[in-house]
Scaffold this motif. Sequence first.
Motif, short mmCIF file in Angstrom:
data_model
loop_
_atom_site.label_atom_id
_atom_site.label_comp_id
_atom_site.label_asym_id
_atom_site.label_seq_id
_atom_site.Cartn_x
_atom_site.Cartn_y
_atom_site.Cartn_z
N GLU A 161 0.83 -1.21 0.00
CA GLU A 161 0.00 0.00 0.00
C GLU A 161 0.86 1.26 0.00
O GLU A 161 0.55 2.23 -0.69
CB GLU A 161 -0.92 0.02 1.22
CG GLU A 161 -1.78 1.27 1.31
CD GLU A 161 -2.68 1.29 2.52
OE1 GLU A 161 -3.06 2.39 2.97
OE2 GLU A 161 -3.01 0.21 3.05
N LYS A 162 1.94 1.24 0.79
CA LYS A 162 2.77 2.44 0.91
C LYS A 162 4.20 2.07 1.25
O LYS A 162 4.44 1.11 1.97
CB LYS A 162 2.20 3.37 1.98
CG LYS A 162 2.89 4.73 2.07
CD LYS A 162 2.17 5.65 3.04
CE LYS A 162 2.85 7.00 3.12
NZ LYS A 162 2.89 7.69 1.82
N LYS A 163 5.16 2.82 0.69
CA LYS A 163 6.57 2.69 1.06
C LYS A 163 6.99 3.98 1.75
O LYS A 163 6.58 5.07 1.38
CB LYS A 163 7.43 2.41 -0.17
CG LYS A 163 7.30 3.42 -1.28
CD LYS A 163 8.08 3.03 -2.52
CE LYS A 163 9.57 3.11 -2.29
NZ LYS A 163 10.36 2.88 -3.53
N PHE A 164 7.82 3.84 2.78
CA PHE A 164 8.15 4.98 3.63
C PHE A 164 9.59 5.46 3.46
O PHE A 164 9.93 6.54 3.93
CB PHE A 164 7.91 4.62 5.11
CG PHE A 164 6.50 4.22 5.40
CD1 PHE A 164 5.52 5.16 5.67
CD2 PHE A 164 6.14 2.87 5.42
CE1 PHE A 164 4.22 4.79 5.94
CE2 PHE A 164 4.84 2.49 5.71
CZ PHE A 164 3.87 3.45 5.96
N VAL A 165 10.45 4.67 2.84
CA VAL A 165 11.86 5.03 2.68
C VAL A 165 12.29 4.77 1.24
O VAL A 165 11.55 4.17 0.45
CB VAL A 165 12.76 4.23 3.66
CG1 VAL A 165 12.45 4.59 5.10
CG2 VAL A 165 12.57 2.73 3.44
N GLU A 166 13.50 5.21 0.93
CA GLU A 166 14.07 5.00 -0.40
C GLU A 166 15.37 4.21 -0.28
O GLU A 166 15.97 4.10 0.80
CB GLU A 166 14.33 6.34 -1.09
CG GLU A 166 13.07 7.17 -1.34
CD GLU A 166 12.10 6.51 -2.29
OE1 GLU A 166 12.55 5.68 -3.11
OE2 GLU A 166 10.88 6.80 -2.20
N ASN A 167 15.80 3.67 -1.40
CA ASN A 167 17.02 2.87 -1.43
C ASN A 167 18.24 3.71 -1.04
O ASN A 167 18.27 4.92 -1.25
CB ASN A 167 17.21 2.28 -2.83
CG ASN A 167 18.11 1.07 -2.82
OD1 ASN A 167 18.32 0.44 -1.78
ND2 ASN A 167 18.66 0.73 -3.97
N HIS A 168 19.25 3.06 -0.46
CA HIS A 168 20.51 3.69 -0.02
C HIS A 168 20.29 4.71 1.10
O HIS A 168 21.08 5.63 1.27
CB HIS A 168 21.22 4.36 -1.21
CG HIS A 168 21.44 3.46 -2.38
ND1 HIS A 168 22.18 2.30 -2.30
CD2 HIS A 168 20.99 3.54 -3.66
CE1 HIS A 168 22.19 1.70 -3.48
NE2 HIS A 168 21.46 2.43 -4.33
N GLN A 169 19.24 4.50 1.85
CA GLN A 169 18.95 5.40 2.98
C GLN A 169 19.37 4.71 4.28
O GLN A 169 19.17 3.51 4.46
CB GLN A 169 17.46 5.73 3.01
CG GLN A 169 17.03 6.65 4.14
CD GLN A 169 15.55 6.99 4.05
OE1 GLN A 169 14.94 6.99 2.98
NE2 GLN A 169 14.95 7.27 5.20
N GLU A 170 19.98 5.47 5.18
CA GLU A 170 20.35 4.93 6.49
C GLU A 170 19.08 4.88 7.35
O GLU A 170 18.38 5.88 7.51
CB GLU A 170 21.39 5.83 7.16
CG GLU A 170 22.02 5.24 8.41
CD GLU A 170 23.04 4.16 8.11
OE1 GLU A 170 23.20 3.26 8.97
OE2 GLU A 170 23.66 4.19 7.03
N ILE A 171 18.79 3.70 7.87
CA ILE A 171 17.56 3.54 8.64
C ILE A 171 17.88 3.05 10.04
O ILE A 171 18.94 2.46 10.29
CB ILE A 171 16.59 2.55 7.95
CG1 ILE A 171 17.20 1.15 7.89
CG2 ILE A 171 16.19 3.04 6.57
CD1 ILE A 171 16.21 0.09 7.51
N ALA A 172 16.93 3.28 10.93
CA ALA A 172 17.07 2.83 12.32
C ALA A 172 16.31 1.53 12.52
O ALA A 172 15.42 1.18 11.74
CB ALA A 172 16.55 3.91 13.27
N ALA A 173 16.65 0.83 13.57
CA ALA A 173 15.92 -0.40 13.90
C ALA A 173 14.47 -0.06 14.22
O ALA A 173 14.19 0.86 14.98
CB ALA A 173 16.57 -1.09 15.08
N GLY A 174 13.54 -0.77 13.63
CA GLY A 174 12.12 -0.54 13.87
C GLY A 174 11.51 0.52 12.97
O GLY A 174 10.30 0.77 13.07
N GLU A 175 12.29 1.15 12.11
CA GLU A 175 11.74 2.18 11.22
C GLU A 175 10.91 1.51 10.12
O GLU A 175 11.31 0.50 9.54
CB GLU A 175 12.88 2.99 10.60
CG GLU A 175 12.40 4.14 9.73
CD GLU A 175 13.56 5.00 9.23
OE1 GLU A 175 13.32 5.89 8.39
OE2 GLU A 175 14.70 4.78 9.69
#
Length: 310
Positions: A161-175
Amino acid sequence: MKQTIFFLLGVFILTLFSCKEKKQDKITRPVKMMEITGNTLLNKTFPGVAEAEEYAFLTFRIPGMLQNFGIQEGQNLKAGQIVATLDSKDYNLKLSAAKASYQQSQSQVERYKRLYEKNAVSKQDFEISQAKFENDKSIYNQALNDLEYTKLKAPFSGNVEKKFVENHQEIAAGERIIKLNNPLKIQFRFTLPETNMHYNINNFKCRIELDVQKGVLYNAKIKEIISSSIDGSGIPVILKIDDPDYKPDKMRVLPGYACNVHVEMTNKSDSLNTISIPLSCIYTDPETNLPYVWKVEKEKSVVNKIPINT
Protein backbone atom coordinates in the motif's frame (compact mmCIF):
# COMPACT_ATOMS: atom_id res chain seq x y z
CA MET A 1 -46.51 -3.84 8.61
CA LYS A 2 -46.58 -0.18 7.75
CA GLN A 3 -48.99 1.76 9.92
CA THR A 4 -50.42 4.97 8.47
CA ILE A 5 -52.36 7.56 10.48
CA PHE A 6 -53.72 10.89 9.25
CA PHE A 7 -53.98 13.91 11.56
CA LEU A 8 -55.57 17.31 10.91
CA LEU A 9 -53.67 20.57 11.20
CA GLY A 10 -55.14 24.04 11.87
CA VAL A 11 -56.61 26.20 14.52
CA PHE A 12 -60.25 25.77 13.52
CA ILE A 13 -61.34 22.19 12.92
CA LEU A 14 -64.63 21.52 11.12
CA THR A 15 -66.30 18.25 10.32
CA LEU A 16 -65.06 17.00 6.96
CA PHE A 17 -66.65 13.66 6.55
CA SER A 18 -69.88 12.02 7.69
CA CYS A 19 -71.46 8.61 7.32
CA LYS A 20 -74.85 10.22 6.68
CA GLU A 21 -75.91 12.47 3.85
CA LYS A 22 -75.52 16.21 4.52
CA LYS A 23 -77.52 19.08 3.19
CA GLN A 24 -76.18 20.70 0.04
CA ASP A 25 -75.99 24.11 1.68
CA LYS A 26 -73.53 22.89 4.34
CA ILE A 27 -70.30 24.83 4.02
CA THR A 28 -67.20 22.67 3.99
CA ARG A 29 -64.01 24.40 4.93
CA PRO A 30 -60.72 22.86 3.68
CA VAL A 31 -58.14 21.82 6.24
CA LYS A 32 -54.65 20.39 6.05
CA MET A 33 -53.92 16.71 6.73
CA MET A 34 -50.58 15.17 7.59
CA GLU A 35 -49.72 11.51 7.11
CA ILE A 36 -47.80 10.00 10.03
CA THR A 37 -46.22 6.60 9.57
CA GLY A 38 -44.96 4.20 12.20
CA ASN A 39 -42.43 1.34 11.92
CA THR A 40 -41.05 3.02 8.82
CA LEU A 41 -37.77 1.90 7.30
CA LEU A 42 -35.50 4.71 6.23
CA ASN A 43 -33.10 4.09 3.34
CA LYS A 44 -29.95 6.17 3.12
CA THR A 45 -26.73 5.98 1.14
CA PHE A 46 -23.32 6.95 2.51
CA PRO A 47 -19.93 7.09 0.78
CA GLY A 48 -17.49 4.46 2.00
CA VAL A 49 -14.00 3.17 1.36
CA ALA A 50 -12.31 -0.23 1.34
CA GLU A 51 -9.49 -0.82 3.79
CA ALA A 52 -7.25 -3.72 4.75
CA GLU A 53 -8.44 -5.94 7.56
CA GLU A 54 -5.04 -7.66 7.79
CA TYR A 55 -1.91 -5.58 7.28
CA ALA A 56 1.64 -5.24 8.57
CA PHE A 57 4.25 -2.50 8.76
CA LEU A 58 7.50 -4.22 7.78
CA THR A 59 10.62 -3.07 9.66
CA PHE A 60 14.22 -4.20 10.17
CA ARG A 61 15.23 -5.36 13.63
CA ILE A 62 18.69 -3.83 13.20
CA PRO A 63 19.98 -0.51 11.83
CA GLY A 64 21.98 -0.12 8.64
CA MET A 65 22.24 1.19 5.10
CA LEU A 66 19.31 0.15 2.92
CA GLN A 67 20.17 -1.54 -0.37
CA ASN A 68 18.46 -3.67 -3.00
CA PHE A 69 15.14 -1.94 -2.29
CA GLY A 70 13.23 -1.67 -5.54
CA ILE A 71 9.70 -2.29 -4.28
CA GLN A 72 6.99 0.00 -5.67
CA GLU A 73 3.62 0.96 -4.21
CA GLY A 74 0.87 -1.29 -5.55
CA GLN A 75 3.28 -4.16 -6.16
CA ASN A 76 2.21 -7.69 -5.26
CA LEU A 77 4.53 -9.71 -3.02
CA LYS A 78 4.57 -13.40 -2.19
CA ALA A 79 5.06 -14.82 1.29
CA GLY A 80 8.77 -15.18 2.00
CA GLN A 81 9.82 -12.84 -0.82
CA ILE A 82 12.76 -10.57 0.03
CA VAL A 83 11.56 -6.97 0.25
CA ALA A 84 14.91 -5.28 0.92
CA THR A 85 18.36 -5.91 2.38
CA LEU A 86 20.84 -3.95 4.47
CA ASP A 87 24.54 -3.54 3.84
CA SER A 88 25.89 -6.67 5.54
CA LYS A 89 29.65 -5.93 5.59
CA ASP A 90 29.80 -4.90 9.24
CA TYR A 91 27.55 -7.77 10.28
CA ASN A 92 29.74 -10.27 8.44
CA LEU A 93 32.79 -8.93 10.27
CA LYS A 94 31.02 -9.24 13.62
CA LEU A 95 29.99 -12.77 12.76
CA SER A 96 33.57 -13.75 11.87
CA ALA A 97 34.91 -12.34 15.14
CA ALA A 98 32.13 -13.96 17.17
CA LYS A 99 32.69 -17.31 15.45
CA ALA A 100 36.42 -17.23 16.20
CA SER A 101 35.83 -16.47 19.89
CA TYR A 102 33.17 -19.16 20.09
CA GLN A 103 35.41 -21.83 18.54
CA GLN A 104 38.31 -20.87 20.81
CA SER A 105 36.25 -21.00 24.00
CA GLN A 106 34.70 -24.28 22.87
CA SER A 107 38.15 -25.87 22.53
CA GLN A 108 39.21 -24.41 25.87
CA VAL A 109 36.20 -25.70 27.80
CA GLU A 110 36.68 -29.16 26.31
CA ARG A 111 40.36 -29.12 27.37
CA TYR A 112 39.52 -27.87 30.87
CA LYS A 113 36.91 -30.57 31.20
CA ARG A 114 39.49 -33.30 30.53
CA LEU A 115 41.95 -31.69 32.94
CA TYR A 116 39.30 -31.32 35.63
CA GLU A 117 38.40 -34.99 35.35
CA LYS A 118 42.08 -35.73 36.03
CA ASN A 119 42.17 -33.20 38.89
CA ALA A 120 44.71 -31.17 36.88
CA VAL A 121 42.72 -27.90 37.21
CA SER A 122 40.48 -26.57 39.90
CA LYS A 123 36.72 -26.66 39.72
CA GLN A 124 36.68 -22.87 39.72
CA ASP A 125 38.87 -22.65 36.59
CA PHE A 126 36.68 -25.21 34.85
CA GLU A 127 33.52 -23.26 35.70
CA ILE A 128 35.08 -20.01 34.45
CA SER A 129 35.84 -21.67 31.11
CA GLN A 130 32.26 -22.93 30.94
CA ALA A 131 30.86 -19.46 31.59
CA LYS A 132 33.09 -17.92 28.90
CA PHE A 133 32.00 -20.59 26.43
CA GLU A 134 28.30 -19.93 27.09
CA ASN A 135 28.82 -16.18 26.69
CA ASP A 136 30.75 -16.56 23.42
CA LYS A 137 28.13 -18.99 22.16
CA SER A 138 25.38 -16.45 22.84
CA ILE A 139 27.32 -13.70 21.04
CA TYR A 140 27.89 -16.00 18.05
CA ASN A 141 24.22 -16.93 17.80
CA GLN A 142 23.24 -13.26 18.01
CA ALA A 143 25.70 -12.44 15.20
CA LEU A 144 24.13 -15.20 13.08
CA ASN A 145 20.68 -13.74 13.71
CA ASP A 146 21.79 -10.19 12.97
CA LEU A 147 23.19 -11.27 9.61
CA GLU A 148 19.88 -12.97 8.83
CA TYR A 149 18.04 -9.82 9.92
CA THR A 150 19.73 -7.88 7.11
CA LYS A 151 17.12 -9.51 4.86
CA LEU A 152 13.54 -8.26 5.16
CA LYS A 153 10.95 -10.79 3.97
CA ALA A 154 7.20 -10.57 3.40
CA PRO A 155 5.35 -12.46 6.18
CA PHE A 156 2.38 -13.15 3.90
CA SER A 157 1.33 -12.64 0.29
CA GLY A 158 -0.06 -9.18 -0.21
CA ASN A 159 -0.08 -5.81 -1.87
CA VAL A 160 2.23 -2.90 -1.03
CA GLU A 161 0.00 0.00 0.00
CA LYS A 162 2.77 2.44 0.91
CA LYS A 163 6.57 2.69 1.06
CA PHE A 164 8.15 4.98 3.63
CA VAL A 165 11.86 5.03 2.68
CA GLU A 166 14.07 5.00 -0.40
CA ASN A 167 17.02 2.87 -1.43
CA HIS A 168 20.51 3.69 -0.02
CA GLN A 169 18.95 5.40 2.98
CA GLU A 170 20.35 4.93 6.49
CA ILE A 171 17.56 3.54 8.64
CA ALA A 172 17.07 2.83 12.32
CA ALA A 173 15.92 -0.40 13.90
CA GLY A 174 12.12 -0.54 13.87
CA GLU A 175 11.74 2.18 11.22
CA ARG A 176 8.86 1.51 8.83
CA ILE A 177 9.84 0.33 5.36
CA ILE A 178 6.52 -0.58 3.73
CA LYS A 179 2.91 -1.28 4.63
CA LEU A 180 1.77 -4.66 3.32
CA ASN A 181 -1.93 -5.51 2.97
CA ASN A 182 -3.66 -8.85 2.54
CA PRO A 183 -5.92 -8.32 -0.53
CA LEU A 184 -8.12 -11.28 0.41
CA LYS A 185 -9.14 -9.71 3.73
CA ILE A 186 -10.86 -6.41 3.01
CA GLN A 187 -13.30 -4.50 5.19
CA PHE A 188 -15.27 -1.33 4.48
CA ARG A 189 -15.67 1.86 6.48
CA PHE A 190 -18.20 4.68 6.35
CA THR A 191 -19.08 7.55 8.65
CA LEU A 192 -22.54 7.79 10.18
CA PRO A 193 -23.49 11.44 10.79
CA GLU A 194 -24.29 12.28 14.39
CA THR A 195 -27.72 13.48 13.28
CA ASN A 196 -28.59 9.85 12.49
CA MET A 197 -27.64 8.47 15.88
CA HIS A 198 -31.28 8.34 16.99
CA TYR A 199 -31.76 5.43 14.60
CA ASN A 200 -31.37 1.87 15.82
CA ILE A 201 -27.80 1.08 14.79
CA ASN A 202 -27.93 -2.54 15.95
CA ASN A 203 -30.75 -3.27 13.50
CA PHE A 204 -29.07 -1.74 10.46
CA LYS A 205 -29.37 -3.66 7.22
CA CYS A 206 -26.37 -2.78 5.09
CA ARG A 207 -25.48 -3.45 1.48
CA ILE A 208 -22.31 -2.36 -0.30
CA GLU A 209 -22.10 -1.18 -3.89
CA LEU A 210 -18.54 -1.12 -5.21
CA ASP A 211 -17.54 1.60 -7.64
CA VAL A 212 -15.94 -1.10 -9.80
CA GLN A 213 -19.29 -2.94 -9.93
CA LYS A 214 -22.00 -0.33 -10.23
CA GLY A 215 -25.51 -1.62 -9.63
CA VAL A 216 -24.41 -4.77 -7.78
CA LEU A 217 -25.24 -4.83 -4.06
CA TYR A 218 -23.57 -7.19 -1.59
CA ASN A 219 -25.00 -7.94 1.83
CA ALA A 220 -22.76 -6.82 4.67
CA LYS A 221 -22.74 -7.02 8.45
CA ILE A 222 -21.53 -4.52 11.01
CA LYS A 223 -18.14 -5.58 12.34
CA GLU A 224 -17.46 -2.63 14.62
CA ILE A 225 -18.95 0.73 15.58
CA ILE A 226 -16.49 3.24 17.00
CA SER A 227 -17.97 4.56 20.23
CA SER A 228 -17.03 8.19 19.63
CA SER A 229 -16.59 10.72 16.85
CA ILE A 230 -12.83 11.02 16.56
CA ASP A 231 -12.58 14.07 14.28
CA GLY A 232 -16.08 15.45 14.76
CA SER A 233 -17.32 14.27 11.37
CA GLY A 234 -19.49 11.43 12.71
CA ILE A 235 -19.39 7.86 14.02
CA PRO A 236 -17.09 5.47 12.07
CA VAL A 237 -18.75 2.17 11.20
CA ILE A 238 -16.77 -0.83 9.90
CA LEU A 239 -18.51 -3.41 7.71
CA LYS A 240 -17.61 -6.86 6.47
CA ILE A 241 -19.21 -8.35 3.34
CA ASP A 242 -20.74 -11.74 4.14
CA ASP A 243 -22.42 -12.27 0.77
CA PRO A 244 -21.59 -15.65 -0.86
CA ASP A 245 -21.56 -13.97 -4.28
CA TYR A 246 -18.67 -11.72 -3.26
CA LYS A 247 -15.35 -13.11 -4.58
CA PRO A 248 -12.51 -10.84 -3.42
CA ASP A 249 -9.81 -12.96 -5.11
CA LYS A 250 -11.45 -12.37 -8.51
CA MET A 251 -12.70 -8.80 -8.11
CA ARG A 252 -9.37 -7.28 -7.04
CA VAL A 253 -10.85 -4.86 -4.51
CA LEU A 254 -7.90 -3.04 -2.94
CA PRO A 255 -7.62 -0.67 0.03
CA GLY A 256 -8.67 2.83 -0.97
CA TYR A 257 -11.33 1.71 -3.45
CA ALA A 258 -14.53 3.74 -3.15
CA CYS A 259 -17.98 2.31 -2.54
CA ASN A 260 -21.51 3.31 -1.56
CA VAL A 261 -23.06 1.91 1.61
CA HIS A 262 -26.84 1.49 1.37
CA VAL A 263 -28.28 1.45 4.88
CA GLU A 264 -31.81 0.51 5.88
CA MET A 265 -32.55 1.68 9.42
CA THR A 266 -35.42 2.33 11.79
CA ASN A 267 -36.01 4.90 14.48
CA LYS A 268 -35.27 3.65 17.99
CA SER A 269 -38.82 4.52 19.03
CA ASP A 270 -40.17 2.01 16.50
CA SER A 271 -39.01 -0.83 18.72
CA LEU A 272 -41.47 0.50 21.31
CA ASN A 273 -44.34 0.48 18.79
CA THR A 274 -44.69 4.24 18.97
CA ILE A 275 -44.89 7.06 16.45
CA SER A 276 -43.86 10.70 16.54
CA ILE A 277 -46.44 13.46 16.05
CA PRO A 278 -45.56 17.08 15.20
CA LEU A 279 -46.54 19.61 17.85
CA SER A 280 -48.68 21.42 15.27
CA CYS A 281 -51.07 18.43 15.28
CA ILE A 282 -51.77 18.71 19.01
CA TYR A 283 -54.60 20.88 20.37
CA THR A 284 -55.91 21.70 23.82
CA ASP A 285 -59.53 21.21 24.76
CA PRO A 286 -60.77 24.56 26.16
CA GLU A 287 -63.13 22.82 28.57
CA THR A 288 -60.89 20.10 29.98
CA ASN A 289 -57.56 21.73 29.19
CA LEU A 290 -56.33 18.32 27.99
CA PRO A 291 -54.37 17.66 24.76
CA TYR A 292 -55.92 15.83 21.82
CA VAL A 293 -55.51 15.23 18.09
CA TRP A 294 -57.95 14.80 15.20
CA LYS A 295 -57.57 11.40 13.54
CA VAL A 296 -58.92 10.86 10.03
CA GLU A 297 -60.31 7.46 9.11
CA LYS A 298 -60.32 7.64 5.33
CA GLU A 299 -62.13 4.33 4.84
CA LYS A 300 -65.14 5.52 6.87
CA SER A 301 -64.85 9.18 5.87
CA VAL A 302 -64.99 10.33 9.47
CA VAL A 303 -62.86 12.41 11.82
CA ASN A 304 -62.38 11.36 15.44
CA LYS A 305 -61.15 13.36 18.37
CA ILE A 306 -58.43 11.33 20.13
CA PRO A 307 -57.21 12.32 23.62
CA ILE A 308 -53.49 12.10 24.36
CA ASN A 309 -52.38 10.34 27.51
CA THR A 310 -49.57 12.20 29.22
